[in-house]
Scaffold this motif. Structure first.
Motif, mmCIF file in Angstrom:
data_model
loop_
_atom_site.group_PDB
_atom_site.id
_atom_site.type_symbol
_atom_site.label_atom_id
_atom_site.label_comp_id
_atom_site.label_asym_id
_atom_site.label_seq_id
_atom_site.Cartn_x
_atom_site.Cartn_y
_atom_site.Cartn_z
ATOM 1 N N GLU A 67 0.812 -1.111 -0.083
ATOM 2 C CA GLU A 67 -0.025 0.111 0.039
ATOM 3 C C GLU A 67 0.851 1.280 -0.010
ATOM 4 O OE1 GLU A 67 -4.022 -1.665 2.179
ATOM 5 O OE2 GLU A 67 -2.521 -0.440 3.474
ATOM 6 N N THR A 68 1.983 1.204 0.645
ATOM 7 C CA THR A 68 2.847 2.443 0.680
ATOM 8 C C THR A 68 4.212 2.388 0.210
ATOM 9 O OG1 THR A 68 3.590 1.857 2.894
ATOM 10 C CG2 THR A 68 1.537 2.824 2.975
ATOM 11 N N GLN A 69 4.730 1.418 0.027
ATOM 12 C CA GLN A 69 6.184 1.273 -0.335
ATOM 13 C C GLN A 69 6.601 0.138 -1.156
ATOM 14 O OE1 GLN A 69 9.454 0.200 2.564
ATOM 15 N NE2 GLN A 69 9.353 2.354 3.068
ATOM 16 N N TYR A 70 6.363 0.267 -2.515
ATOM 17 C CA TYR A 70 6.522 -1.099 -3.213
ATOM 18 C C TYR A 70 7.028 -0.757 -4.551
ATOM 19 C CZ TYR A 70 6.584 -5.173 -6.013
ATOM 20 O OH TYR A 70 6.916 -6.127 -6.776
ATOM 21 N N ALA A 71 8.136 -1.269 -5.061
ATOM 22 C CA ALA A 71 8.838 -1.273 -6.449
ATOM 23 C C ALA A 71 9.864 -2.100 -6.807
ATOM 24 C CB ALA A 71 9.547 0.159 -6.618
ATOM 25 N N ASN A 72 10.414 -2.380 -7.981
ATOM 26 C CA ASN A 72 11.207 -3.437 -7.989
ATOM 27 C C ASN A 72 12.421 -3.111 -7.137
ATOM 28 O OD1 ASN A 72 12.438 -5.901 -8.524
ATOM 29 N ND2 ASN A 72 11.701 -5.850 -10.671
ATOM 30 N N VAL A 73 13.360 -3.996 -6.980
ATOM 31 C CA VAL A 73 14.603 -3.812 -6.036
ATOM 32 C C VAL A 73 15.789 -3.639 -6.804
ATOM 33 C CG1 VAL A 73 13.752 -4.809 -3.886
ATOM 34 C CG2 VAL A 73 14.789 -6.251 -5.488
ATOM 35 N N HIS A 74 16.859 -2.993 -6.264
ATOM 36 C CA HIS A 74 18.143 -3.261 -6.834
ATOM 37 C C HIS A 74 18.382 -2.225 -8.227
ATOM 38 C CE1 HIS A 74 18.624 -6.806 -4.122
ATOM 39 N NE2 HIS A 74 19.214 -5.704 -3.620
ATOM 40 N N ARG A 75 17.410 -1.508 -8.669
ATOM 41 C CA ARG A 75 17.550 -1.161 -10.115
ATOM 42 C C ARG A 75 16.923 0.116 -10.323
ATOM 43 N NH1 ARG A 75 14.034 -6.146 -12.589
ATOM 44 N NH2 ARG A 75 15.825 -7.141 -11.090
ATOM 45 N N GLY A 76 16.012 0.416 -9.725
ATOM 46 C CA GLY A 76 15.041 1.651 -9.943
ATOM 47 C C GLY A 76 15.820 2.923 -9.182
ATOM 48 N N HIS A 80 14.995 5.438 -8.422
ATOM 49 C CA HIS A 80 13.697 6.607 -7.750
ATOM 50 C C HIS A 80 13.451 5.946 -6.230
ATOM 51 C CE1 HIS A 80 10.967 3.085 -8.366
ATOM 52 N NE2 HIS A 80 11.454 2.906 -9.741
ATOM 53 N N TRP A 81 12.733 6.855 -5.818
ATOM 54 C CA TRP A 81 12.762 6.823 -4.146
ATOM 55 C C TRP A 81 11.970 5.426 -3.711
ATOM 56 C CZ3 TRP A 81 8.842 6.073 -0.536
ATOM 57 C CH2 TRP A 81 9.171 6.540 0.779
ATOM 58 N N MET A 82 11.035 5.161 -4.543
ATOM 59 C CA MET A 82 10.115 3.847 -3.951
ATOM 60 C C MET A 82 10.960 2.579 -4.022
ATOM 61 S SD MET A 82 7.150 3.932 -3.126
ATOM 62 C CE MET A 82 5.720 4.875 -2.718
ATOM 63 N N SER A 83 12.088 2.584 -5.349
ATOM 64 C CA SER A 83 12.827 1.472 -5.396
ATOM 65 C C SER A 83 13.899 1.309 -4.474
ATOM 66 C CB SER A 83 13.485 1.593 -6.979
ATOM 67 O OG SER A 83 14.433 0.475 -6.917
ATOM 68 N N GLU A 84 14.392 2.675 -4.058
ATOM 69 C CA GLU A 84 15.287 2.629 -3.050
ATOM 70 C C GLU A 84 14.794 1.970 -1.522
ATOM 71 O OE1 GLU A 84 16.815 6.664 -3.501
ATOM 72 O OE2 GLU A 84 18.046 6.093 -5.071
ATOM 73 N N ARG A 85 13.741 2.571 -1.315
ATOM 74 C CA ARG A 85 12.951 2.042 -0.005
ATOM 75 C C ARG A 85 12.811 0.717 0.111
ATOM 76 N NH1 ARG A 85 14.057 6.959 0.372
ATOM 77 N NH2 ARG A 85 16.163 5.687 1.060
ATOM 78 N N THR A 86 12.349 0.045 -1.336
ATOM 79 C CA THR A 86 12.041 -1.205 -1.338
ATOM 80 C C THR A 86 13.091 -1.953 -1.226
ATOM 81 O OG1 THR A 86 10.156 -0.692 -2.649
ATOM 82 C CG2 THR A 86 10.533 -2.962 -2.312
ATOM 83 N N THR A 87 14.389 -1.442 -1.832
ATOM 84 C CA THR A 87 15.415 -2.254 -1.794
ATOM 85 C C THR A 87 16.014 -2.406 -0.317
ATOM 86 O OG1 THR A 87 16.159 -1.630 -4.045
ATOM 87 C CG2 THR A 87 17.999 -2.466 -2.494
ATOM 88 N N ASP A 88 15.792 -1.165 0.204
ATOM 89 C CA ASP A 88 16.383 -1.107 1.730
ATOM 90 C C ASP A 88 15.435 -2.180 2.852
ATOM 91 O OD1 ASP A 88 18.043 0.932 1.228
ATOM 92 O OD2 ASP A 88 16.792 2.564 1.954
ATOM 93 N N ALA A 89 14.272 -2.227 2.398
ATOM 94 C CA ALA A 89 13.463 -3.224 3.169
ATOM 95 C C ALA A 89 13.774 -4.848 2.834
ATOM 96 C CB ALA A 89 11.887 -2.999 2.986
ATOM 97 N N TYR A 90 14.117 -4.911 1.416
ATOM 98 C CA TYR A 90 14.450 -6.140 1.216
ATOM 99 C C TYR A 90 15.779 -6.696 1.747
ATOM 100 C CZ TYR A 90 15.649 -9.959 -2.105
ATOM 101 O OH TYR A 90 15.924 -11.151 -2.385
#
Lengths: 416, 148
Positions: A58-67, A69-79
């Motif tokens: 709902e709040t923080q999702y994108a593909n990891v390690h390649r985007g 952009h903010w969403m990808s960076e946050r999702t990579t951090d979470a992963y």
């Protein structure tokens, strides 16, 4: 033995508070209160896991390690934070030694493919008689594909690993890998992981532990054990399906070739060739199970907030109670009498087939598993076609075991 | 706790035929022998039968290991099969599968009505159809069948 934890100082566990964290436990089945005694197949999920995955979507999702952009960076951090949590759970030296897979099965297949490249000609793989098919079939396939011999160490009639058999196989000098369960999904037996690892290393073999069951019930320290490989799956540890874990020693991860090829696992790529990414990414081809990793991270936080001392003490008390209670039922036989065992109890009943037991228990809202439990050769070893199996988790209660026993008594009277 | 767990499926008929089957054994000599196996649970059921001069089943027996559902189904099937010929039994086998899957009563299968309770347990339907698969294989002159 450091992998047998001390239970005396364990803090008490508030089962009703824990049960309140699992929404599904409020469900009724066939009009009865759900008594879920099949957690060894897959455990139920606490609200923390459900919320973590929902919140990510709902709040923080994108593909990891390649985007970029903010969403990808946050999702990579979470992963990657989830990877660090797994490393902490297993006391791995570093998160880079944690590879995310689909499940235990995929983790073992990964090792069967990648580590086989490091085996010397003629070296064999040694497993035991009480392995789940997940730790048997990949080695049979490796044998058939690459001619790597497969050896089987015996178990005793009590359902413990026969250490003499293990050692005599190792003494042959040609074992390259010992792959053994850390806790049997049928017999509940814990294997002496440190001793197995020490013996394997003394004979020049590497060692893999299938921790699918063990990692759920006790603290696992891969460094204290001396494991070269340790694998487990998320969904039995109150996490989601679709995520498993391979821990391996750094030298092995660096020396092994990749398992699957694709995006994410590469360094540079031309039409002619590719170089591999650093570990662990070398082994994570394609978009990984991002949400599942986040869910697993939440599950690890959840069990660690309860603490493995409390979990192990609670489940040991349940197991003792279950063995004592079920043993009083005439005609009921508990399969597996290991000294060091966990909360997985297989049993048979005179005149009642395991499937009849499971169906009749289900009518009382009690979920157990029946059949060969993905361990057909073990069933044959035990001269059984199947068993019924009750398995316990942090949310299991003494009352549920009493309900099981009462209903088994009723089943006994039906079948005489 | 007096939960009537035996309602529907595990009626007295099924329990009685499972515990005290009337047609258990092996005909020797036999005109046909077929063995069915349920690969999922390892249960098996062997059917032996003899034909009369009219081409109908004169004698039939089953042997095997399995759950109460499989054993009772085999026993009740054997009782039903005696005196009948292949086309009729093929039709009854189909009706029985419908009865087990849907719980709907089927003409000619009154003695098998206890298996209507299986509709609630889709994973157990193949326990009941295993003996029928073995019977159909035997009628075809085959020696093996699987319950799928």
């Amino acid at each position: 033995m450091n992998d047998t934890i001390t239970l005396t100082r364990a803090p008490a566990l508030d089962v009703s508070a824990i049960r309140a964290e699992f929404p599904i436990l409020a469900q009724t089945v066939r009009g009865k209160k759900l008594v879920f005694l099949d957690s060894a197949a897959s455990a139920q999920k606490p609200r923390a896991v459900i919320d973590a995955m929902k919140s990510a979507m709902e709040t923080q999702y994108a593909n990891v390690h390649r985007g970029l952009h903010w969403m990808s960076e946050r999702t990579t951090d979470a992963y990657e934070a989830a990877r660090a949590k797994v490393a902490n759970l297993l006391n791995a030296p570093s998160p880079e030694q944690i590879v995310f897979t689909k499940n235990t099965t995929e983790a073992i297949n990964l090792v069967a493919h990648a580590f086989s490249a490091l085996l010397k000609p003629g070296q064999a793989v040694l497993i035991s008689e009480m392995e789940h098919h997940a730790n048997l079939i990949p080695w049979q396939m490796l044998r058939d594909r690459a001619g790597v011999p497969l050896r089987i160490a015996k178990i005793t009639d009590a359902g413990e690993l026969d250490m003499n058999s293990l050692e005599s196989h190792l003494q042959s000098g040609d074992i390259g890998l010992v792959a053994i369960t850390h806790m049997s999904n049928v017999l509940g037996t814990y294997t002496p992981a440190e001793r197995i690892a020490r013996l394997a290393h003394e004979h020049g073999a590497r060692v893999l532990f299938d921790g699918s069951q063990a990692a759920v019930h006790r603290a696992v320290d891969v460094q204290a054990i001396g494991a070269d490989f340790y694998v487990f799956t998320g969904h039995k540890l109150y996490g989601p399906t679709g995520i498993g874990v391979l821990y391996a020693k750094r030298d092995l991860l660096e020396a092994m070739p990749p398992f699957l090829g694709g995006g994410e696992m590469i360094g540079t790529v031309t039409y002619e060739r590719a170089t591999w990414a650093e570990i662990p990414h070398k082994f994570e081809a394609g978009t990984p199970p991002i949400l599942e990793a986040i869910g697993l991270g939440a599950a690890i936080d959840f069990v660690q907030s309860i603490g493995f001392d409390a979990i192990a003490a609670h489940e040991a008390a349940l197991t003792d109670h279950a063995i004592a209670t079920l043993s009083t039922i005439p005609g009921l036989t508990i399969i597996g009498r290991a000294q060091d065992r966990g909360g997985v109890i297989s049993f048979t009943m005179q005149n009642a087939h395991p499937h009849d037991i499971a169906t009749l228990l289900d009518r009382a809202g009690i979920a157990v598993r029946a059949g060969h439990h993905c361990a057909e050769p073990l069933m044959r070893r035990l001269n059984l076609s199947g068993t019924a199996r009750a398995s316990f988790a942090i949310y299991s209660t003494h009352e549920e075991i009493d309900a099981l026993a009462t209903t088994l008594e009723r089943i006994r009277s039906l079948f005489g | 706790m007096s939960v009537d767990i035996a309602a529907d499926l595990y009626q007295q008929t099924i329990l009685t035929h499972a515990r005290h089957p009337l047609h258990r054994g092996r005909l020797d000599p036999a005109d046909a022998l077929a063995r069915g196996e349920n690969p999922l649970c390892g249960d098996d059921c062997e059917i032996t039968l003899r034909y009369g001069n009219d081409g109908k089943i004169a004698d039939i027996a089953f042997e095997g290991r399995g759950c109460a559902i499989t054993l009772a189904s085999a026993d009740l099937m054997a009782a039903l099969a005696r005196g009948r010929a292949k086309p009729e039994l093929e039709e009854l086998a189909e009706k029985f599968e419908t009865l087990a899957r849907t719980g709907e009563p089927q003409p000619g299968l009154d003695t098998l009505s206890p298996f209507r309770g299986l509709a609630d347990y889709p994973s157990r339907v193949k326990c009941a159809t295993l003996p029928w698969a073995a019977l159909l294989a035997a009628l075809e002159g085959k020696t093996e069948a699987t319950s799928e």
